[in-house]
Structure formats: C-alpha cells, structure tokens
Design an enzyme around this catalytic site. Structure first.
Site, PDB file in Angstrom:
ATOM      1  CG  ASP A  17     -19.974  30.773  13.250  1.00 51.38           C
ATOM      2  OD1 ASP A  17     -19.208  31.029  14.187  1.00 51.38           O
ATOM      3  OD2 ASP A  17     -20.767  31.611  12.757  1.00 51.38           O
TER       4      ASP A  17
ATOM      5  CE1 TYR B  88     -24.766  35.773  11.954  1.00 50.16           C
ATOM      6  CE2 TYR B  88     -24.261  33.438  11.986  1.00 50.16           C
ATOM      7  CZ  TYR B  88     -23.841  34.752  11.932  1.00 50.16           C
ATOM      8  OH  TYR B  88     -22.503  35.024  11.834  1.00 50.16           O
TER       9      TYR B  88
ATOM     10  CE  LYS C  13     -20.390  34.376  15.288  1.00 46.03           C
ATOM     11  NZ  LYS C  13     -21.317  33.491  14.550  1.00 46.03           N
TER      12      LYS C  13
ATOM     13  CG  HIS D 156     -22.660  38.721  16.714  1.00 45.62           C
ATOM     14  ND1 HIS D 156     -23.721  37.950  16.301  1.00 45.62           N
ATOM     15  CD2 HIS D 156     -21.927  38.935  15.590  1.00 45.62           C
ATOM     16  CE1 HIS D 156     -23.635  37.723  14.999  1.00 45.62           C
ATOM     17  NE2 HIS D 156     -22.552  38.308  14.549  1.00 45.62           N
TER      18      HIS D 156
END
Length: 269
Positions: A43, A48, A73, A106
């Site tokens: 994931d 990120y 996401k 997200h």
C-alpha cells in the site's frame, strides 16, 4: 495468506505492507524484503511521496506482477476530474505498472465525486482493477454512494483496538464495500505489551500482542496494512493465520474499544 473477495470479484490479501513514512533506499529495501517474506499486498499513496521507490522495490523482488496486489491513492492536489485523470497516469508511471489493483481517494473532498469519476473511467478501461475511498465515515460514505456509478470496493480507515468501528463496518458490508485498516497497531501510540487481555491471549497461542490484534481484525474480514522497518516484525505481522480467536476472546478484545480516534487530524473531515 487469507483473502477477501472484493465487489469486483478480485481477491485482496488480508495482510499487506503499509509504506507511510518509508523513503528512499530504505523504502525500496523494505518493500522488496516484505515481498520476499510472503507479502503480496503493498500500500502506498501519492501523498507519501514514495511511489517510485515502491515500484522499484516491487521490481527488485523478482515476483511476478500477477501475484501482487498494489494499492495507491490520489489526494487533494488532484481536486478535479481532469487533474485526477493525470494523477492516475502519474501513479502508473511512478510504480512502473500497467495497472493498479486498487486506487483510492485518500480523504473525503468536496470535489470527491468528480475525482472519483476519473477513477471509474480508469476502472472501466482496465487501468485499475478496483477503486475505492479512504477515511470516509458513515455520513460521508452514505452521501458518496448515492452519487457514484461504482460502489467503492474498499474504504480504508483508522482501525485498531481503541477504535474498532463496528457500526461503520456493518454499514460497509451491507453495501458491498470492504473495510481496510490503516494503523492497525496504532503506530505505537498504544503500548500493546501493557494490555493484559492481549498478553493473556497471546500466551495461549504463543503469539505477541501485536499478532493478536492483527488476528482480531482479520477474523472480522478486515484487511490490515501494518508498517514496519524491522525484518523480524515484518515476519511476525504476517504470521497470524495458524490460529483462531474464540468468541470469548473476541468479546474481551472488543471491550478495549474507546470508540475514538488517536489521530486528531482525522476530525477535520
């Protein structure tokens, strides 16, 4: 490994690797190492800032693409249909993949429905095998599904022993959406080794308190994505399918629920 079947018919592993806060060469190494130890769900997210490293870790693992389940996401910077379409292509490029197994919004956004429309198109074209949402509570979720063509396959939310979300899980299940837990071990904000109930149950099965927590969630058919930088923890987190909690043990763990978030930023939704 155990799996759940999504509303698309695709299988999703019940345990995966979360990559929040993994960066650079360390991220590449951990992703590859996790896959070598049996992880098949990885994931990540555009937020990120590590999609490229995750993609490289996948390549370095040497595992066939069709054995893996990759989630990413898109987030608020892609706050329109057109921007979301571009973001999807960016994720495919960053991850060096021909398709993404699960693509999520997200967080809840006012522009979410138009962003999701781009996800729906990607799903129908085969670029994405399943689509969904993240951090949607009951109200956001119920409003959202009234305005989308494709019911979300997954809602990824905070879920751990202090915030077990039984009501939301029931609502999602009723509508064909699977729940996935981020921070199932609460990012160390709960000292699991101090929980007498977890220690007692763990002693019975020769498992750590963290393994008991992960089994508690996966027995509810909730997929979990714990993150660790340590190989021994990676191994432990996936080694949870050789025992089963009984009804009394589940009841005892359920009593730990405080029904409140540990992450105040989620209250802005």
């Amino acid at each position: 490994m155990e799996y759940i079947i999504l509303n698309t018919g695709n299988k999703m592993p019940l345990v995966g690797l979360g990559t929040w806060n993994l960066r650079g060469k360390e991220c590449v190494k951990i992703v590859s190492l996790a896959i070598q130890h049996g992880y098949r769900l990885i994931d990540t997210a555009q937020m990120y800032g590590n999609e490229k490293e995750v993609g490289q870790g996948i390549l370095n693992s040497g595992i066939n693409r069709n054995e893996l389940f990759i989630t990413t996401k898109i987030y608020r910077i892609s706050n329109s249909y057109e921007k979301a379409k571009i973001a999807i292509e960016e994720s495919l490029k960053n991850l060096q993949l021909d398709y993404i197994d699960l693509l999520l919004l997200h967080e809840p956004y006012s522009q979410g429905p138009q962003m999701y429309h781009a996800l729906e198109e990607a799903y129908f074209s085969g670029k994405v095998k399943a689509i969904g949402i993240s951090n949607y509570d009951e109200n956001w979720y119920q409003t959202f599904i009234r305005n989308c063509k494709v019911i979300p396959a997954v809602n990824q939310v905070e879920n751990h022993i202090y915030y077990q979300k039984w009501k939301l899980h029931e609502l999602l299940t009723k509508n064909g959406t699977a729940m996935q837990a981020w921070s199932p071990l609460a990012q160390g904000m709960i000292k699991l080794s101090d929980q007498d109930v977890l220690k007692k149950i763990g002693k019975k099965y020769n498992k750590t308190p963290a393994q008991i927590v992960l089994r508690f969630l996966t027995q509810r058919r909730i997929s979990v994505i714990p993150k660790s930088k340590h190989e021994i923890r990676l191994i432990e987190n996936i080694d949870i399918f050789d025992f089963k909690l009984d009804d009394e043990e589940i009841k005892q763990i359920r009593q730990l629920d405080k029904n409140d978030t540990l992450f105040t930023w989620t209250k802005r939704f």
